[in-house]
Scaffold this active site. Structure first.
Site, short mmCIF file in Angstrom:
data_model
loop_
_atom_site.label_atom_id
_atom_site.label_comp_id
_atom_site.label_asym_id
_atom_site.label_seq_id
_atom_site.Cartn_x
_atom_site.Cartn_y
_atom_site.Cartn_z
N GLN A 136 -7.46 0.08 10.54
CA GLN A 136 -8.42 0.59 9.57
C GLN A 136 -9.47 -0.49 9.32
OE1 GLN A 136 -8.04 -0.77 6.25
NE2 GLN A 136 -9.77 0.35 5.41
N ARG B 144 -2.26 10.99 18.77
CA ARG B 144 -2.88 10.17 19.81
C ARG B 144 -4.19 9.52 19.35
NH1 ARG B 144 -1.66 15.04 22.55
NH2 ARG B 144 -3.88 15.51 22.37
N TYR C 55 3.23 21.39 29.32
CA TYR C 55 3.63 22.35 28.29
C TYR C 55 5.14 22.40 28.06
CZ TYR C 55 -1.24 23.71 28.01
OH TYR C 55 -2.60 23.69 27.83
N PHE D 88 0.86 -1.18 0.00
CA PHE D 88 0.00 0.00 0.00
C PHE D 88 0.90 1.24 0.00
CE2 PHE D 88 -2.61 3.08 2.61
CZ PHE D 88 -3.51 3.35 1.60
N LYS E 163 -8.80 -4.14 8.14
CA LYS E 163 -7.74 -4.93 8.78
C LYS E 163 -8.32 -5.94 9.77
CE LYS E 163 -5.04 -2.69 6.19
NZ LYS E 163 -4.21 -1.52 6.33
N ARG F 151 6.25 15.87 23.92
CA ARG F 151 6.29 15.80 25.40
C ARG F 151 7.14 14.63 25.83
NH1 ARG F 151 0.46 16.91 24.66
NH2 ARG F 151 0.14 19.03 25.38
N ASP G 144 6.43 -3.26 8.63
CA ASP G 144 5.08 -2.76 8.41
C ASP G 144 4.16 -3.98 8.49
OD1 ASP G 144 2.63 -1.92 7.48
OD2 ASP G 144 3.38 -0.94 5.67
N HIS H 158 -0.81 -5.89 7.83
CA HIS H 158 -1.60 -7.06 7.41
C HIS H 158 -1.45 -8.22 8.37
CE1 HIS H 158 -1.33 -6.02 2.79
NE2 HIS H 158 -1.87 -5.04 3.51
C1 LIG Z 1 -3.49 -0.38 5.70
C2 LIG Z 1 -2.02 -0.30 5.46
C3 LIG Z 1 -1.22 0.76 5.93
C4 LIG Z 1 -1.79 2.02 6.47
O1 LIG Z 1 -2.71 1.90 7.44
P1 LIG Z 1 -3.86 3.03 7.64
O2 LIG Z 1 -4.37 2.72 8.99
O3 LIG Z 1 -4.87 2.82 6.56
O4 LIG Z 1 -3.21 4.36 7.57
C5 LIG Z 1 0.14 0.67 5.80
N1 LIG Z 1 0.71 -0.37 5.19
C6 LIG Z 1 0.01 -1.39 4.70
C7 LIG Z 1 0.72 -2.53 4.06
C8 LIG Z 1 -1.39 -1.37 4.79
O5 LIG Z 1 -2.11 -2.37 4.25
#
Ligand SMILES: *Cc1c(COP(=O)(O)O)cnc(C)c1O
Length: 408
Positions: free
Chosen positions: A193, A242, A232, A96, A196, A225, A167, A170
């Site tokens: 998301q 967050r 602050y 992605f 997922k 922070r 990353d 998935h």
């Molecule tokens: C979904 C996804 C992201 C990003 O996630 P979001 O929560 O949509 O920003 C990053 N890398 C991969 C491989 C993804 O499938």
């Protein structure tokens, strides 16, 4: 003789797959609890904090930092790693956009390399070949939940003293040699998301066993922070990444089902490997004995058109959907995105790096292209079905193979 559903026959799928997302009173009560507590904000609340701890613990990681989404998780991780202008980060070309765009957001260059022909995960040898004096890190993507070759990627990262970032958007709950992914490199990032395998609509997480990285990532995600310091006081560059308490509460509930759901997807995935492997022209994404669990964000397989009368992948997908099997589109290769072909990505770079000739613009990426053009992705909710559901998926594909001439 059963006719193809797309030509008016009866669909191969008789009962429907489980809906996604899945929820019950656990989410309902958790949301109500947040509502009535009046602690809707992460900073004073308890849900997101508890979710960070539970998610990290489940993945055998020391730290968890919940963030707004999976893209931001990579951005925050790269900031904590000190990646910036002039640096290069090696990323797979089949992923992605976020994996590459997060590198650009840091002001660094994503160097695209092809994936392996059978796993669709970054090819460790091509990653090694792309290393130069500007390279700072490699990002592995566990495509569809299938872990990349973490043995080889760890070895390459160690040999050149580079950081490895996973990353794992998935791959919630996926394992390599019994160890949860996201814990092999300096950090692992996840997405919550809607599509997922755990979700609150949006949301993200960074996990790590590295105390220094954790401190910088946590600070970056909370306006610079530092934990325990005055509200602050802002010590480093940061922003507000967050996660809200609503999302933390929902994700805490979602996490209680993750282990059972990933175990079921893994089992069903292996059953599909056997069933689909018997159909001429169908090659499932490669499994590997070192993958002790594949959480399966999707079930991915290659379709050889020569065994299907030369029909296009789209014709195959249309016929499969008509049989009642849900699919999702594979990603287009990153180097083909307008962001790169138009040169717009250079606006995020500076100095010599912005003007340089980037090899990936003219390179061929046969495996990423093949992944994009010729694979079919069955959505993860289908893998939450039972054995009969898997047999119906195989029957649907077998039926298309048998009657493919009707599609021409
Ligand atoms: C979904 C996804 C992201 C990003 O996630 P979001 O929560 O949509 O920003 C990053 N890398 C991969 C491989 C993804 O499938």
């Amino acid at each position: 003789m059963p006719k193809l559903a797309i030509r008016g026959g009866t669909p191969a799928k008789s009962k429907s797959f489980p809906d996604w997302p899945i929820y019950d009173d656990l989410e309902r009560e958790a949301l109500n609890e947040v509502l009535e507590s009046r602690d809707w904000w992460r900073t004073e609340g308890s849900k997101t904090l508890a979710f960070e701890k539970s998610f990290a613990e489940y993945h055998q990681a020391k730290h968890g930092i919940a963030v707004t989404n999976g893209t931001h998780a990579i951005e925050v991780a790269l900031a904590a790693m000190g990646i910036g202008p002039g640096d290069e980060v090696i990323v797979p070309n089949a992923t992605f956009v976020a994996t590459a765009s997060a590198v650009l957001f840091a002001g660094a260059l994503p160097v695209l390399v092809d994936v392996s022909a059978d796993s669709y995960c970054i090819d460790p040898e091509l990653a090694e070949a792309a290393i130069n004096e500007r390279t700072r890190a490699i990002i592995a993507v566990h495509m569809g939940g299938r872990p990349a070759d973490l043995d080889q990627l760890e070895a390459v990262a160690r040999k050149y003293d580079l950081a490895l970032l996973e990353d794992a958007a998935h791959a919630h709950g996926s394992e390599w040699r019994g160890q949860k992914v996201g814990t092999f490199g300096i950090g692992g990032t996840f997405s919550f998301q809607a599509s997922k395998t755990m979700t609150a609509g949006e949301g993200g997480m960074i996990i790590s066993n590295d105390d220094d990285f954790e401190r910088l990532a946590r600070s970056t995600h909370d306006c610079g922070r530092m934990p325990g310091e005055w509200f602050y006081s802002h010590y480093i560059y940061g922003s507000n990444y967050r996660l809200s308490e609503w999302q933390g509460a929902v994700l805490l509930a979602q996490l209680t089902r993750l282990d059972e759901q990933t175990a079921r997807r893994h089992e069903n995935g292996r059953l599909l490997d056997r069933l689909l492997g018997e159909i001429p022209g169908i090659t499932p994404q490669s499994h590997d004995a070192r993958i002790t669990r594949n959480g399966h964000y999707a079930y991915i397989f290659h379709v050889d058109a020569r065994a299907f009368a030369g029909i296009s992948t789209q014709q195959f997908v249309d016929a499969l959907e008509a049989e009642g099997i849900p699919t999702q589109a594979p990603y287009p290769p990153i180097h083909t995105l307008d962001l790169f072909t138009s040169g717009a990505y250079r606006n995020r770079l500076s100095g010599a790096q912005a003007a340089a000739n980037h090899a990936f613009l003219t390179e061929a990426f046969p495996n990423s292209q093949r992944e994009s053009d010729e694979t079919v992705w069955i959505t993860q909710n289908a893998l939450l079905g039972d054995e009969e559901d898997m047999r119906e998926i195989a029957a649907a594909i077998g039926k298309i193979h048998q009657h493919v001439k009707d599609l021409r």
